[in-house]
Design an enzyme around this catalytic site. Sequence first.
Site, short mmCIF file in Angstrom:
data_model
loop_
_atom_site.label_atom_id
_atom_site.label_comp_id
_atom_site.label_asym_id
_atom_site.label_seq_id
_atom_site.Cartn_x
_atom_site.Cartn_y
_atom_site.Cartn_z
N ARG A 89 55.22 44.28 23.19
CA ARG A 89 55.76 43.53 24.09
C ARG A 89 55.54 42.00 23.24
O ARG A 89 54.45 41.75 22.66
CB ARG A 89 54.83 43.27 25.06
N ASP A 147 59.90 39.29 26.43
CA ASP A 147 59.74 38.91 28.00
C ASP A 147 60.93 37.86 28.50
O ASP A 147 61.14 37.77 29.59
CB ASP A 147 58.35 37.92 28.17
N LEU A 182 53.54 38.70 40.97
CA LEU A 182 52.59 37.68 41.46
C LEU A 182 51.41 38.39 40.57
O LEU A 182 50.98 39.38 41.35
CB LEU A 182 52.46 37.59 42.99
N GLY A 208 49.60 35.91 35.73
CA GLY A 208 50.52 34.99 35.43
C GLY A 208 51.56 35.28 36.65
O GLY A 208 51.46 36.51 37.19
N GLY A 227 51.05 40.78 44.04
CA GLY A 227 51.87 41.11 45.11
C GLY A 227 51.91 42.95 45.47
O GLY A 227 52.34 43.12 46.62
P1 AMP Z 1 47.96 41.40 36.95
O1 AMP Z 1 47.95 40.15 36.00
O2 AMP Z 1 49.30 41.68 37.41
O3 AMP Z 1 47.23 42.23 36.51
O4 AMP Z 1 47.34 40.99 38.37
C1 AMP Z 1 46.03 40.41 38.16
C2 AMP Z 1 45.56 39.91 39.51
O5 AMP Z 1 45.85 40.61 40.57
C3 AMP Z 1 44.02 39.42 39.56
O6 AMP Z 1 43.58 38.72 38.85
C4 AMP Z 1 43.85 39.49 41.17
O7 AMP Z 1 43.86 38.05 41.27
C5 AMP Z 1 44.87 40.21 41.50
N1 AMP Z 1 44.49 41.41 42.24
C6 AMP Z 1 44.39 42.61 41.85
N2 AMP Z 1 43.70 43.62 42.70
C7 AMP Z 1 43.70 42.95 43.76
C8 AMP Z 1 43.51 43.40 45.14
N3 AMP Z 1 43.15 44.61 45.48
N4 AMP Z 1 43.56 42.46 46.09
C9 AMP Z 1 43.99 41.26 45.98
N5 AMP Z 1 44.14 40.64 44.59
C10 AMP Z 1 44.26 41.73 43.68
#
Ligand code: AMP
Length: 407
Positions: free
Chosen positions: A98, A155, A214, A217, A335
Amino acid sequence: MTQALFVVNAGSSSIKFKIYGVAAQDHEHEDLDLIMGGQVDGIGSEPRLKVKDQAGAVLVDDKFPVEQLSTLSQAQTVIADWVTPRIKGFVIIGIGHRVVHGGSVYSKPVLVDDEVMHTLESFIPLAPLHQLGNLDPIRILRERRPDLPQVACFDTAFHHGHPELSDRFALPRELYEEGVRRYGFHGLSYEYVHGKMEQIDPGVAQGRLIIAHLGSGASICCLFGGRSIETTMGFTALDGLPMGTRSGTLDPGVVLHLIEQKGMKPEEVGNMLYKQSGLLGLSGISNDVRELLASDRQEANMAIDFFCQRVAQSMASLAVTINGLDGLVFTAGIGENAPEVRRRVIKHLNWSGLFIDDMANEARLPGPQGMRIEGAHSRVPIYVIPTDEEKMIGLHTLRLLRLLKKH
Ligand code: AMP
């Protein structure tokens, strides 16, 4: 021996990797089977190697002393030392990476050679934090395994060819020519999720679609005919939505105020905007939505409300760009996993005929084919579809290597 691909997704303090088994070379079937995936994170602070197999069983979870693991290069060595004896039955045919920025040059993945490397280095000023971290593993692996083809996947590429109105800032024209444009990011995620939508509902996938990535980032993209038309991130990954620690869209006068009136240095402002703002700055508690949702403090609730309102506002504004809406998708860490955030976002959009089914929304996590969460009277379907940026990189790498072999 079975062929395999190695995928590397490197950040400033972590390296994620996945190893995929590949169907035979002459096979038309274009899919990848996960063999194992893991990451080294906390590089330079609390380094840790964690690897899981395809079923999610933990194969290793080791902490390292920071003296032993303080650079990306050391992390790469730790991964290679652990992985090599465990993939003896496979022959690695290439490595996919990436890379956050492809500038105005690359609209699709590219095989890395000296010239490409040079061009990618020239984009470092466009994304100083991320681009350097992405290029380091390519450089290290080119030295260690010069025999293996390496493919850079961007990206920014999915957003290439945006209409002019989505691509410009209202700044003097010469800046645009110098590269000050709205590149957009998270393109590998949007491409993957759009590909899934093509399987789930091709009509919606080709229509006016909004995908909300969501995660820590965060950005939102509107698509028409399967192409990105506009996205909330712009010149850098700071723009658009408030994120875990990034501010998102800001009155540019605030930056001038911090420098001119408060005497802050540009790097201090940068540090504040990238690392101390967003949900962390708003709440003063955490950048993690899990923690904020679990907290009963008013600041935590306000930070989540702020985030949800901005997400809904951005969705509405992107719907204007594509003249309406045929489907909405939530993806990435928040998300996919935070029904409460989805509920609050859609509540802001009830006026436009979007409704959520509370039972469906609160249901278990979506499987790989996603789930539908709209209410019976919702004007358009609302999906939750898990993203998989590494798999998208793997698929791109495989396609390019097969194409090069044909010619
Ligand atoms: P990503 O960057 O896509 O891996 O997303 C990470 C973020 O997702 C974390 O910092 C959390 O804020 C959110 N997240 C992960 N698991 C959960 C969950 N079960 N409930 C709410 N937010 C979550």
